[in-house]
Scaffold this motif. Structure first.
Motif, short mmCIF file in Angstrom:
data_model
loop_
_atom_site.label_atom_id
_atom_site.label_comp_id
_atom_site.label_asym_id
_atom_site.label_seq_id
_atom_site.Cartn_x
_atom_site.Cartn_y
_atom_site.Cartn_z
N PRO A 34 -5.98 -13.36 1.89
CA PRO A 34 -4.53 -13.25 1.98
C PRO A 34 -4.02 -11.94 1.37
CG PRO A 34 -5.18 -14.98 0.40
CD PRO A 34 -6.42 -14.37 0.94
N HIS A 35 -2.85 -11.54 1.82
CA HIS A 35 -2.22 -10.32 1.31
C HIS A 35 -0.87 -10.73 0.73
CE1 HIS A 35 -0.94 -6.30 0.75
NE2 HIS A 35 -0.20 -6.21 1.85
N PHE A 57 -7.28 2.38 6.32
CA PHE A 57 -6.38 1.24 6.21
C PHE A 57 -5.02 1.63 6.75
CE2 PHE A 57 -6.38 3.64 2.27
CZ PHE A 57 -5.04 3.84 2.01
N LEU A 58 -4.27 0.64 7.18
CA LEU A 58 -2.92 0.85 7.67
C LEU A 58 -1.93 0.52 6.57
CD1 LEU A 58 -3.16 -0.84 11.20
CD2 LEU A 58 -3.49 1.57 10.61
N MET A 59 -0.87 1.31 6.49
CA MET A 59 0.16 1.10 5.47
C MET A 59 1.48 1.60 6.03
SD MET A 59 0.19 2.64 1.58
CE MET A 59 -1.00 1.55 0.87
N LYS A 60 2.57 0.90 5.72
CA LYS A 60 3.86 1.32 6.27
C LYS A 60 4.20 2.74 5.80
CE LYS A 60 6.63 -1.22 2.90
NZ LYS A 60 7.66 -2.23 2.73
N LYS A 61 4.84 3.48 6.68
CA LYS A 61 5.12 4.91 6.46
C LYS A 61 5.92 5.18 5.20
CE LYS A 61 9.42 5.38 9.04
NZ LYS A 61 10.28 5.22 7.90
N LEU A 104 -11.92 0.07 9.90
CA LEU A 104 -10.48 -0.02 9.64
C LEU A 104 -10.16 -1.37 9.04
CD1 LEU A 104 -7.62 1.19 9.99
CD2 LEU A 104 -7.58 0.14 12.27
N CYS A 105 -9.54 -1.35 7.87
CA CYS A 105 -9.14 -2.57 7.17
C CYS A 105 -7.68 -2.87 7.49
CB CYS A 105 -9.34 -2.40 5.67
SG CYS A 105 -8.95 -3.89 4.74
N ILE A 106 -7.44 -4.09 7.96
CA ILE A 106 -6.09 -4.51 8.34
C ILE A 106 -5.79 -5.88 7.72
CG2 ILE A 106 -4.58 -5.17 10.26
CD1 ILE A 106 -6.06 -3.21 12.01
N THR A 107 -4.60 -6.02 7.16
CA THR A 107 -4.13 -7.33 6.70
C THR A 107 -3.31 -7.93 7.83
OG1 THR A 107 -2.19 -6.33 5.66
CG2 THR A 107 -4.11 -6.68 4.25
N PRO A 108 -3.76 -9.04 8.41
CA PRO A 108 -3.08 -9.57 9.60
C PRO A 108 -1.66 -10.05 9.34
CG PRO A 108 -4.75 -11.11 8.83
CD PRO A 108 -4.90 -9.85 8.02
N THR A 111 2.37 -7.93 5.72
CA THR A 111 3.38 -7.90 4.68
C THR A 111 2.89 -8.74 3.51
OG1 THR A 111 5.70 -8.41 4.14
CG2 THR A 111 4.60 -9.89 5.68
N ARG A 112 3.47 -8.49 2.34
CA ARG A 112 3.13 -9.31 1.17
C ARG A 112 3.98 -10.57 1.11
NH1 ARG A 112 3.91 -4.33 0.01
NH2 ARG A 112 5.85 -4.73 -1.06
N ALA A 113 5.01 -10.64 1.92
CA ALA A 113 5.89 -11.82 1.95
C ALA A 113 5.26 -12.91 2.83
CB ALA A 113 7.26 -11.42 2.50
N LEU A 114 5.77 -14.10 2.69
CA LEU A 114 5.31 -15.22 3.51
C LEU A 114 5.55 -14.89 4.99
CD1 LEU A 114 4.20 -18.15 3.24
CD2 LEU A 114 6.56 -18.91 3.50
N ASN A 115 4.49 -14.93 5.80
CA ASN A 115 4.61 -14.59 7.21
C ASN A 115 3.72 -15.50 8.05
OD1 ASN A 115 5.04 -13.46 9.69
ND2 ASN A 115 3.83 -11.63 9.30
N PRO A 116 4.30 -16.51 8.70
CA PRO A 116 3.50 -17.41 9.53
C PRO A 116 3.06 -16.78 10.86
CG PRO A 116 5.80 -18.02 9.65
CD PRO A 116 5.70 -16.91 8.63
N ASP A 117 3.68 -15.65 11.21
CA ASP A 117 3.39 -14.98 12.49
C ASP A 117 2.48 -13.78 12.26
OD1 ASP A 117 5.05 -16.76 13.95
OD2 ASP A 117 6.79 -15.62 13.23
#
Length: 184
Positions: A34-35, A57-61, A104-108, A111-117
Protein backbone atom coordinates in the motif's frame (compact mmCIF):
# COMPACT_ATOMS: atom_id res chain seq x y z
CA UNK A 1 29.68 2.02 0.34
CA UNK A 2 26.27 3.66 -0.19
CA UNK A 3 24.76 0.20 -0.57
CA UNK A 4 26.19 -0.88 2.79
CA UNK A 5 24.96 2.29 4.49
CA UNK A 6 21.44 1.77 3.10
CA UNK A 7 21.46 -1.89 4.17
CA UNK A 8 22.55 -0.92 7.68
CA UNK A 9 19.96 1.87 7.86
CA UNK A 10 17.01 -0.19 6.58
CA UNK A 11 17.70 -3.60 8.07
CA UNK A 12 19.78 -2.94 11.19
CA UNK A 13 18.80 0.54 12.35
CA UNK A 14 15.15 0.62 11.24
CA UNK A 15 14.52 -3.12 11.76
CA UNK A 16 12.96 -3.98 8.40
CA UNK A 17 13.16 -7.47 6.91
CA UNK A 18 12.51 -8.81 3.44
CA UNK A 19 10.80 -11.83 1.97
CA UNK A 20 11.62 -11.65 -1.73
CA UNK A 21 11.57 -14.73 -3.91
CA UNK A 22 11.13 -12.98 -7.28
CA UNK A 23 14.25 -11.89 -9.14
CA UNK A 24 14.28 -8.53 -10.87
CA UNK A 25 14.50 -9.08 -14.64
CA UNK A 26 16.04 -6.54 -17.02
CA UNK A 27 12.54 -5.25 -17.80
CA UNK A 28 9.57 -5.19 -15.46
CA UNK A 29 6.98 -3.13 -13.65
CA UNK A 30 7.14 -3.09 -9.87
CA UNK A 31 3.63 -2.68 -8.49
CA UNK A 32 4.11 -1.31 -4.96
CA UNK A 33 1.32 -1.12 -2.38
CA UNK A 34 0.00 0.00 0.00
CA UNK A 35 0.94 3.64 -0.52
CA UNK A 36 -0.31 5.64 2.47
CA UNK A 37 2.63 7.86 3.44
CA UNK A 38 5.63 9.74 2.07
CA UNK A 39 7.67 7.29 4.15
CA UNK A 40 6.87 4.67 1.49
CA UNK A 41 9.19 6.56 -0.85
CA UNK A 42 11.99 6.63 1.73
CA UNK A 43 11.63 2.92 2.53
CA UNK A 44 11.46 2.10 -1.18
CA UNK A 45 14.56 4.09 -2.03
CA UNK A 46 16.51 2.62 0.89
CA UNK A 47 15.47 -0.85 -0.22
CA UNK A 48 16.41 -0.26 -3.87
CA UNK A 49 19.82 1.11 -2.90
CA UNK A 50 20.43 -1.62 -0.31
CA UNK A 51 19.65 -4.30 -2.89
CA UNK A 52 21.55 -2.63 -5.75
CA UNK A 53 18.42 -2.07 -7.83
CA UNK A 54 18.29 0.60 -10.54
CA UNK A 55 14.65 1.69 -10.84
CA UNK A 56 12.58 4.55 -12.10
CA UNK A 57 9.42 5.81 -10.44
CA UNK A 58 6.51 8.06 -11.26
CA UNK A 59 5.76 11.11 -9.14
CA UNK A 60 3.40 14.04 -9.62
CA UNK A 61 5.06 17.03 -11.29
CA UNK A 62 4.45 19.27 -8.30
CA UNK A 63 7.37 17.56 -6.52
CA UNK A 64 9.80 18.45 -9.32
CA UNK A 65 10.63 21.99 -8.19
CA UNK A 66 14.21 23.17 -7.64
CA UNK A 67 16.28 21.68 -5.99
CA UNK A 68 14.14 18.54 -5.41
CA UNK A 69 13.38 18.14 -9.12
CA UNK A 70 17.05 17.70 -9.93
CA UNK A 71 17.49 15.21 -7.10
CA UNK A 72 14.36 13.18 -8.01
CA UNK A 73 15.43 12.97 -11.67
CA UNK A 74 18.89 11.74 -10.63
CA UNK A 75 17.18 9.10 -8.50
CA UNK A 76 15.10 7.92 -11.49
CA UNK A 77 12.00 10.06 -11.06
CA UNK A 78 9.64 10.69 -13.95
CA UNK A 79 7.27 13.64 -13.57
CA UNK A 80 3.57 12.94 -14.16
CA UNK A 81 1.54 15.82 -15.56
CA UNK A 82 -2.00 14.92 -14.54
CA UNK A 83 -3.56 17.98 -16.14
CA UNK A 84 -2.21 17.24 -19.64
CA UNK A 85 -3.93 14.88 -22.04
CA UNK A 86 -0.93 12.91 -23.20
CA UNK A 87 -0.50 9.18 -23.36
CA UNK A 88 2.17 8.57 -20.79
CA UNK A 89 1.26 4.88 -20.86
CA UNK A 90 2.00 4.62 -24.59
CA UNK A 91 5.25 6.53 -24.15
CA UNK A 92 6.35 4.22 -21.34
CA UNK A 93 5.40 1.12 -23.37
CA UNK A 94 7.59 2.38 -26.23
CA UNK A 95 10.44 3.16 -23.83
CA UNK A 96 10.18 -0.30 -22.27
CA UNK A 97 10.34 -1.91 -25.70
CA UNK A 98 13.39 0.11 -26.80
CA UNK A 99 15.52 0.15 -23.66
CA UNK A 100 17.76 -2.74 -22.62
CA UNK A 101 16.97 -2.05 -18.93
CA UNK A 102 13.52 -0.87 -17.84
CA UNK A 103 12.40 -1.23 -14.22
CA UNK A 104 9.57 1.11 -13.29
CA UNK A 105 8.01 1.25 -9.83
CA UNK A 106 4.38 2.37 -9.72
CA UNK A 107 1.95 2.69 -6.82
CA UNK A 108 -1.42 1.67 -8.30
CA UNK A 109 -3.40 3.85 -5.87
CA UNK A 110 -1.54 6.87 -7.32
CA UNK A 111 -2.07 8.80 -4.10
CA UNK A 112 -1.46 8.52 -0.37
CA UNK A 113 -5.15 9.16 0.31
CA UNK A 114 -7.81 6.47 0.40
CA UNK A 115 -8.48 5.51 -3.23
CA UNK A 116 -10.73 2.56 -4.13
CA UNK A 117 -10.19 3.22 -7.86
CA UNK A 118 -6.70 1.95 -8.56
CA UNK A 119 -5.03 3.29 -11.69
CA UNK A 120 -4.43 0.69 -14.35
CA UNK A 121 -1.49 2.27 -16.18
CA UNK A 122 1.01 -0.12 -14.58
CA UNK A 123 -0.99 -3.03 -16.00
CA UNK A 124 -1.29 -1.55 -19.50
CA UNK A 125 2.42 -0.70 -19.65
CA UNK A 126 3.32 -4.29 -18.74
CA UNK A 127 0.73 -5.67 -21.17
CA UNK A 128 1.86 -3.45 -24.05
CA UNK A 129 5.55 -4.14 -23.50
CA UNK A 130 4.95 -7.81 -22.61
CA UNK A 131 6.99 -7.56 -19.42
CA UNK A 132 6.25 -8.99 -15.97
CA UNK A 133 4.63 -7.18 -13.07
CA UNK A 134 6.35 -7.88 -9.75
CA UNK A 135 4.08 -7.45 -6.74
CA UNK A 136 5.93 -5.70 -3.93
CA UNK A 137 4.17 -5.08 -0.63
CA UNK A 138 5.30 -2.92 2.26
CA UNK A 139 3.93 -3.95 5.64
CA UNK A 140 4.62 -1.43 8.40
CA UNK A 141 3.08 -3.59 11.12
CA UNK A 142 5.57 -6.41 10.44
CA UNK A 143 8.29 -4.11 9.07
CA UNK A 144 8.38 -6.39 6.05
CA UNK A 145 9.05 -5.86 2.35
CA UNK A 146 7.63 -8.80 0.39
CA UNK A 147 7.65 -9.86 -3.25
CA UNK A 148 6.60 -13.48 -3.72
CA UNK A 149 4.52 -13.14 -6.87
CA UNK A 150 4.88 -11.90 -10.40
CA UNK A 151 2.79 -12.15 -13.52
CA UNK A 152 2.93 -11.31 -17.21
CA UNK A 153 -0.48 -9.86 -18.09
CA UNK A 154 -2.44 -11.56 -20.86
CA UNK A 155 -5.20 -8.97 -21.24
CA UNK A 156 -7.87 -10.30 -18.86
CA UNK A 157 -7.91 -7.05 -16.88
CA UNK A 158 -10.71 -7.81 -14.43
CA UNK A 159 -9.39 -11.23 -13.42
CA UNK A 160 -5.75 -10.18 -13.25
CA UNK A 161 -6.44 -6.92 -11.39
CA UNK A 162 -8.50 -8.86 -8.85
CA UNK A 163 -5.59 -11.30 -8.41
CA UNK A 164 -3.17 -8.39 -7.94
CA UNK A 165 -5.41 -6.66 -5.39
CA UNK A 166 -5.90 -9.87 -3.40
CA UNK A 167 -2.12 -10.22 -3.07
CA UNK A 168 -2.14 -7.00 -1.02
CA UNK A 169 -5.11 -7.83 1.24
CA UNK A 170 -3.01 -8.56 4.35
CA UNK A 171 -0.46 -5.73 4.04
CA UNK A 172 -0.70 -2.86 6.52
CA UNK A 173 0.41 0.55 5.31
CA UNK A 174 1.80 3.18 7.65
CA UNK A 175 -1.76 4.52 7.84
CA UNK A 176 -3.94 1.41 7.27
CA UNK A 177 -7.15 3.46 7.15
CA UNK A 178 -5.86 5.06 3.92
CA UNK A 179 -5.60 1.74 2.06
CA UNK A 180 -8.37 -0.12 0.31
CA UNK A 181 -8.52 -2.77 -2.36
CA UNK A 182 -11.63 -1.14 -3.75
CA UNK A 183 -14.09 -3.24 -5.67
CA UNK A 184 -13.08 -6.83 -6.23
Amino acid sequence: MLRNICRWMLYERMGWTKDVSENIPEKCIICLAPHTSNWDFVIGQLYALAEGMKTNFLMKKEWFFWPLGYLFRKMGGIAVYRDKRCSMTDTLVETARKEKHFVLCITPEATRALNPDWKKGFYYIALGAQIPILLYGVDYEKKLIRCTKSMVPVGDLDTELREIKLYYKDFKGKYPEKFTLGEL
